[in-house]
Design an enzyme around this catalytic site. Structure first.
Site, PDB file in Angstrom:
ATOM      1  N   ARG A 211       0.829  -1.213   0.000  1.00 30.33           N
ATOM      2  CA  ARG A 211       0.000   0.000   0.000  1.00 30.33           C
ATOM      3  C   ARG A 211       0.864   1.264   0.000  1.00 30.33           C
ATOM      4  O   ARG A 211       0.502   2.259  -0.618  1.00 30.33           O
ATOM      5  CB  ARG A 211      -0.935   0.001   1.207  1.00 30.33           C
ATOM      6  CG  ARG A 211      -2.118  -0.941   1.061  1.00 30.33           C
ATOM      7  CD  ARG A 211      -3.070  -0.846   2.226  1.00 30.33           C
ATOM      8  NE  ARG A 211      -4.316  -1.557   1.938  1.00 30.33           N
ATOM      9  CZ  ARG A 211      -5.328  -1.669   2.787  1.00 30.33           C
ATOM     10  NH1 ARG A 211      -5.245  -1.106   3.987  1.00 30.33           N
ATOM     11  NH2 ARG A 211      -6.430  -2.315   2.458  1.00 30.33           N
TER      12      ARG A 211
ATOM     13  N   LYS B 237     -19.987 -17.502   0.673  1.00 27.20           N
ATOM     14  CA  LYS B 237     -21.396 -17.310   1.001  1.00 27.20           C
ATOM     15  C   LYS B 237     -22.144 -16.413   0.026  1.00 27.20           C
ATOM     16  O   LYS B 237     -21.682 -15.336  -0.312  1.00 27.20           O
ATOM     17  CB  LYS B 237     -21.513 -16.723   2.411  1.00 27.20           C
ATOM     18  CG  LYS B 237     -20.992 -17.648   3.512  1.00 27.20           C
ATOM     19  CD  LYS B 237     -21.183 -17.028   4.885  1.00 27.20           C
ATOM     20  CE  LYS B 237     -20.716 -17.980   5.977  1.00 27.20           C
ATOM     21  NZ  LYS B 237     -20.928 -17.384   7.327  1.00 27.20           N
TER      22      LYS B 237
ATOM     23  N   GLY C  84     -11.941  -9.088  -1.082  1.00 22.05           N
ATOM     24  CA  GLY C  84     -11.865 -10.368  -0.373  1.00 22.05           C
ATOM     25  C   GLY C  84     -10.573 -11.116  -0.608  1.00 22.05           C
ATOM     26  O   GLY C  84      -9.473 -10.563  -0.518  1.00 22.05           O
TER      27      GLY C  84
ATOM     28  N   GLY D  67     -13.287  -3.355   0.838  1.00 20.48           N
ATOM     29  CA  GLY D  67     -14.673  -2.921   1.009  1.00 20.48           C
ATOM     30  C   GLY D  67     -15.125  -1.907  -0.010  1.00 20.48           C
ATOM     31  O   GLY D  67     -16.258  -1.971  -0.509  1.00 20.48           O
TER      32      GLY D  67
END
Length: 406
Positions: A36, A197, A354, A377
Site C-alpha cells: 500500500r 457465502k 476479499g 470494502g
C-alpha cells in the site's frame, strides 16, 4: 468524469493535504508488507516534482477516537522513506500546534506524515469542526485512498468540501479501471464471483446481473445455487437457508438476459486438507459423505471458452478452496487464461475484493490483469453499485478553485 486529477491543479508552492491508506500489517515494530505504501509513491513523487509539499493524512487501526501509542503511524516512517526516496518528517498530531508547526517548517522536497487521524473522534464522525481544523493545514486536498472512499470520514469526505480537491494517481488509476470495467464497458462482459457465502454477495449479484452478459459462480456460493436446483451437495459448504434467494437471483438473471454459469463437474474430497484424496464427479453426483472443493476440468474448459469470447472481465472471489492444493486448480487455470488474454490485448480485466488478490497472487497471474484492486470494502461497494462518499465529494468539489477562509 467530473473529478479532477493532479494534472489539473496548480501545485507549485502549495501544501497538498494527501489522504492515503497506509494501514499496513506490522510485526515487532516493522512493516511486513509495504504494498500500500509503494502504491502511493507516484502521487507523492508527482506532487514533489510539481513544487508542492505533500502532507500525508492517514488512519492506522481502530483507536476509536483515543490516542493509542501502539497505533501510532510513526511505525511506517522507515517504509515510507524507503518507498519515496526522500526524507519523511512526522508530526505527533494531525491538528493543533504540533501539526501547524510541522507544516509551517516543512522544507521543499520533503514529505510530512501527520499522526493517526482516528486518534480524534471527529474523524469517523465526519465532524465539520474537525474537518475545518484539518483544512487549515493545507491549500489543496488530494485523495489517494480509494480503499477508504466508502467511508464518509472527515479526512476522506469532509475535507473535499473545504479545499480545492483532486484524486491522486492511485485513486485515478482505480477509478479509470472501474469505469472501463462496469461504468462504460465493452461487451461481452463476464463477471467471476466466487467465495463462501451467497448471503454476503446479494447486492453484488443483484447489480451485476443488470450490467454483465455472464456471471460465473464458484466456490461455496456455487454449492448453494446447485442446491437451489435440487442438487445434493453432500457435506459441502452450503447455505441451505439461502436456496430460495438463489432461485430468485437465477430468475432475475434470466429476465435480464444474463447467463448464470455454474459448475458442470466438481472435485470432491472427504476431508478439507492439503492433497486430500479426491475425485472428479458430475456436479449433480457429489457423494453424501464428500464435499465439493473445486470446479472440475469440464467446467474449467467451459470457463476458458467463455473468456475467449469476452471483451471485459470483472473478478471477485476464488472458484474453489484455492488455499490448499490441489483445490486451487480451477482458480489458477481461469486466472491464467484471463492473464494471457489480457497480455495479448484481447481483454480488459479488473479484479479485487476479499480473497481475490491472494488467489491471483497464488496463481502468479495478478501482474498481467489490467488492474487488481487492493481496496477491499470500497471495491465491493462499487461493484454493488453504491455511491462512494469519498468519490462523490471529489465530484461535488470539482468547481472549487481556491481554498476557503477558515
Amino acid at each position: 468524469m467530473t473529478w479532477k486529477t493532479l494534472d489539473e491543479m496548480e501545485l507549485s508552492g502549495k501544501t497538498v493535504l494527501t489522504r492515503v491508506d497506509i494501514n499496513v500489517p506490522v510485526r515487532d515494530g516493522q512493516v511486513t508488507d509495504a504494498t500500500r505504501i509503494e502504491r502511493i509513491a507516484p502521487t507523492v513523487a508527482d506532487i514533489l516534482a510539481a513544487g508542492g509539499k505533500p502532507v500525508l493524512l492517514a488512519h492506522f487501526g481502530r483507536p476509536k477516537g483515543q490516542r493509542v501509542e501502539e497505533m501510532s503511524l510513526s511505525v511506517t516512517l522507515d517504509a515510507l522513506r524507503s518507498a519515496f526516496g526522500v526524507d519523511v518528517e512526522f508530526a505527533r498530531d494531525c491538528v493543533g500546534e504540533p501539526a501547524i508547526n510541522a507544516v509551517r517548517d516543512l522544507a521543499q522536497g520533503k514529505v510530512l506524515l501527520l499522526e493517526n487521524t482516528r486518534f480524534h473522534a471527529g474523524e469517523e464522525k465526519n465532524d465539520p469542526d474537525f474537518a475545518a481544523e484539518l483544512a487549515k493545514l493545507g491549500d489543496i486536498y488530494c485523495n489517494d485512498a480509494f480503499s477508504a472512499a466508502h467511508r464518509a470520514h472527515a479526512s476522506t469526505e469532509g475535507l473535499a468540501h473545504l479545499l480545492p480537491s483532486c484524486c491522486g494517481r492511485l485513486m485515478q488509476k482505480e477509478l479509470e479501471a472501474l469505469q472501463q470495467a462496469l461504468g462504460d464497458p465493452t461487451h461481452p462482459v463476464v463477471a467471476v464471483v466466487g467465495g463462501a457465502k451467497v448471503s454476503t454477495k446479494l447486492e453484488l449479484l443483484g447489480n451485476l446481473i443488470k450490467k454483465v452478459d455472464t456471471v460465473i459462480i464458484g466456490g461455496g456460493m456455487a454449492n448453494t445455487f446447485l442446491a437451489a436446483q435440487g442438487v445434493d451437495v453432500g457435506k459441502s459448504l452450503c447455505e441451505h437457508e439461502m436456496t430460495d434467494t438463489a432461485k430468485q437471483i437465477l430468475d432475475e438473471a434470466k429476465q435480464q438476459d444474463c447467463e448464470i454459469m455454474l459448475p458442470l463437474d466438481v472435485v470432491v474430497a472427504r476431508e478439507f486438507a492439503e492433497n486430500a484424496p479426491n475425485e472428479i464427479v458430475p456436479a449433480n453426483a457429489c457423494p453424501e459423505d464428500a464435499m465439493i472443493l473445486d470446479a472440475g476440468p469440464v467446467t474449467i474448459a467451459r470457463i476458458a471458452l467463455t473468456f475467449e469470447g469476452a471483451k471485459t472481465v470483472v473478478w471477485n472471489g476464488p472458484l474453489g478452496a484455492f488455499e490448499i492444493a490441489p483445490f486451487n486448480a480451477a482458480t489458477d487455470a481461469a486466472a491464467k487464461r484471463v492473464a494471457a488474454l489480457t497480455r495479448a490485448g484481447r481483454l480488459l480485466s479488473v479484479a479485487g475484493g476479499g480473497d481475490t488478490v491472494a488467489a491471483l497472487n497464488t496463481s502468479g497471474s495478478a501482474d498481467d490483469f489490467t488492474y487488481v484492486s487492493t481496496a477491499g470494502g470500497a471495491f465491493l461497494e462499487w461493484l454493488e453499485g453504491k455511491e462512494l462518499p469519498g468519490v462523490s465529494a471529489l465530484k461535488n468539489s470539482g468547481n472549487k478553485t481556491t481554498a476557503p477562509t477558515i
